[in-house]
Design an enzyme around this catalytic site. Structure first.
Site: not given
Ligand code: NAD
Length: 493
Positions: A154, A252, A286, A464
């Site tokens: 995102n 995060e 998020c 962070e």
């Molecule tokens: P996601 O969990 O699908 O993927 C995040 C990242 O992790 C990607 O690079 C993905 O390839 C990798 N990944 C997925 N499974 C993994 C595993 N088993 N081991 C290691 N890496 C893995 O999330 P998304 O769909 O890309 O992002 C959306 C989520 O991120 C939402 O829940 C959002 O709230 C959260 N988010 C949080 C923050 C924050 O600052 N707290 C900021 C942005 C997004």
């Protein structure tokens, strides 16, 4: 080998050694192919981690005087600032966000590098009073080692640079894995980093799906620290991998963020900001204010005005200056959001805006969804409890201040929240009681690189930004020196 060279290992662009089939990166606004990039194999991940390990151990980066590292970070900030137009264009195409939002993301990235450049040498540790004039006791910091930086789709550039800047400032070397959905701004970033001439092995890049490439990275024994931004499910797996290897980990994760509106607040300002809180980047934020908690006296009027304004939001391609909201990241993600909407209706939530795909001809090949408002929601409903991560906001009703606080804290998450009122004492009292990592008063969404960012509960672990954001990437060492050593006489001679 596919001929593609999108991995960056040991200071060079390289292809996947296993020659895995490449992956297409799609424009979420129209489904067209933006790029084709290679996918790393476990062997590529191994090479990247080894490169980072060699880069760490040879001390070219980790042993560089902190002030010089800070200068390099300032140089990177300037390179990013000089490339704002290009970077924001790429981010807008890939993530579907408006050019305005994408430009703000680049500004955030620049600020992160500048901030961590400035604080890197502020605190070299401290002396500790050991209670004995013959003892010199001091606390100092070391880089942790090789860090895996895993970012989400995102805010590809922003979520990555919030990790990369402090990791580098502290003297670590890194292996980056961006989301497979939106890797393009990260690729551009790596290309730009070459201008800063960092020692080979300092920054490495692998690409590909989380389940394979992310897993190989977090399970690799050469990784000392994992910094992850993403969903709770993947976050849990990352933490399991970290536990097995006793690796440091920061997470995060998601949020279900309350936005409390008291009746005495300026009505139109509150409605306007409620829209921004919920629908910027089509709610794929998020910290989106996806859970409105509105006081009785203004509830019905607020819902009507919110629905009217939501219905007039203009959807479109991120590069169209008329666009206010772009598409969702992928077709699968839109279907997932639609499942949440169907469930909410079945649970009795009252749909007052959106809930459907737009009818306009030119939006049919993108992953668009109308901004959606549900009224008459309560906390028994999944739509109120679960992160939807799309353009959906729920509205609950409250009467007393205690009730507002109770509702706002009644969540497994705890990333962010806001409170709106003209009563200065009331907003202060409420803010003090909210168990969320960031609380905004009469505002929503601003982030500061100098302020810690992160969540309570299922929103994650660690922080962070801010001083803690740097300390996550440092080991603390205590050095105890006896300047008048003598036999201890613990045991008899
Ligand atoms: P996601 O969990 O699908 O993927 C995040 C990242 O992790 C990607 O690079 C993905 O390839 C990798 N990944 C997925 N499974 C993994 C595993 N088993 N081991 C290691 N890496 C893995 O999330 P998304 O769909 O890309 O992002 C959306 C989520 O991120 C939402 O829940 C959002 O709230 C959260 N988010 C949080 C923050 C924050 O600052 N707290 C900021 C942005 C997004």
């Amino acid at each position: 080998m596919t001929g593609l060279k999108n991995l960056y290992i040991d200071g060079r662009w390289s292809g996947s050694v296993a020659g895995l089939p490449p992956r297409q990166v799609l424009n979420p606004a129209d489904g067209s192919v933006l790029a084709t990039v290679c996918v790393a194999s476990a062997d590529d991940v191994d090479l990247a981690v080894r490169s980072a390990r060699t880069g760490f151990d040879n001390g070219q980066w980790s042993g560089m005087p902190v002030r010089e590292r800070g200068n390099k970070l300032r140089e990177i900030a300037q390179i990013l600032a000089d490339n704002r137009v290009n970077l924001s264009h790429i981010e807008s195409l890939d993530a579907g966000k408006t050019l305005k939002e994408a430009g703000m993301d680049v500004d955030d990235a620049v600020s992160a590098f500048r901030y961590f450049a400035n604080i890197a040498d502020l605190d070299a540790g401290r002396m500790v009073d050991a209670g004995d004039p013959n003892i010199i006791s001091r606390i100092g910091y070391l880089p942790v080692g090789v860090c895996a930086l895993i970012s989400a789709w995102n805010f590809p550039l922003q979520t990555l640079t919030w990790k990369l800047a402090p990791a580098l400032a502290a003297g670590n070397t890194v292996v980056i894995k961006p989301s497979e959905v939106t890797p393009l701004s990260t690729l551009k970033l790596l290309e730009l980093l070459e201008q800063a001439d960092l020692p080979a092995g300092t920054v490495n890049l692998v690409l590909g799906p989380g389940a394979q490439v992310g897993t190989a990275l977090v399970q690799h024994p050469g990784i000392d620290l994992i910094s992850f931004t993403g969903g709770s499910e993947a976050g849990q797996k990352v933490m399991e991998a970290a536990a097995k290897g006793i690796k440091k980990v920061t997470l995060e994760l998601g949020g279900k963020n309350p936005n409390i509106i008291f009746a005495d607040t300026d009505f139109h300002t509150a409605v306007d900001n409620a829209l921004t809180a919920a629908f910027v980047h089509s709610g794929q934020v998020c910290s989106a204010g996806s859970r409105l908690i509105v006081q009785d006296q203004i509830y019905d009027r607020f819902v009507r005005e919110l629905a009217r304004r939501a219905d007039s939001i203009r959807l479109g391609h991120g590069q169209d200056p008329e666009t206010e909201c772009g598409p969702l990241a992928t077709a699968e993600h839109r279907e997932n959001v639609e499942r949440h909407i169907t469930q909410a209706i079945a649970d009795g939530a009252r749909l007052v805006a959106g809930g459907v795909r737009p009818g306009e001809e030119h939006l049919q090949s993108g992953n668009f969804l109308r901004p959606t408002v549900f009224a008459d929601c309560d906390r028994s409903m999944a739509i109120v409890r679960e992160e939807v991560f799309g353009p959906v906001v729920t509205v609950e009703r409250f009467s007393t201040e205690e009730e507002a606080v109770f509702l706002a804290n009644d969540t497994e998450y705890g990333l962010a929240g806001a409170v709106w009122s003209n009563d200065a004492s009331q907003v202060h009292r409420v803010a003090e009681q909210l168990r969320h990592g960031t609380v905004w008063i009469n505002d929503y969404h601003p982030y500061l690189p100098q302020a810690e960012w992160g969540g309570f509960g299922k929103s994650g672990l660690g922080r962070e930004n801010g001083l803690q954001g740097l300390n996550e990437y440092r080991e603390t060492r205590h050095i105890y020196q006896n300047i008048a050593p003598a036999p201890s006489r613990w045991f008899q001679d």
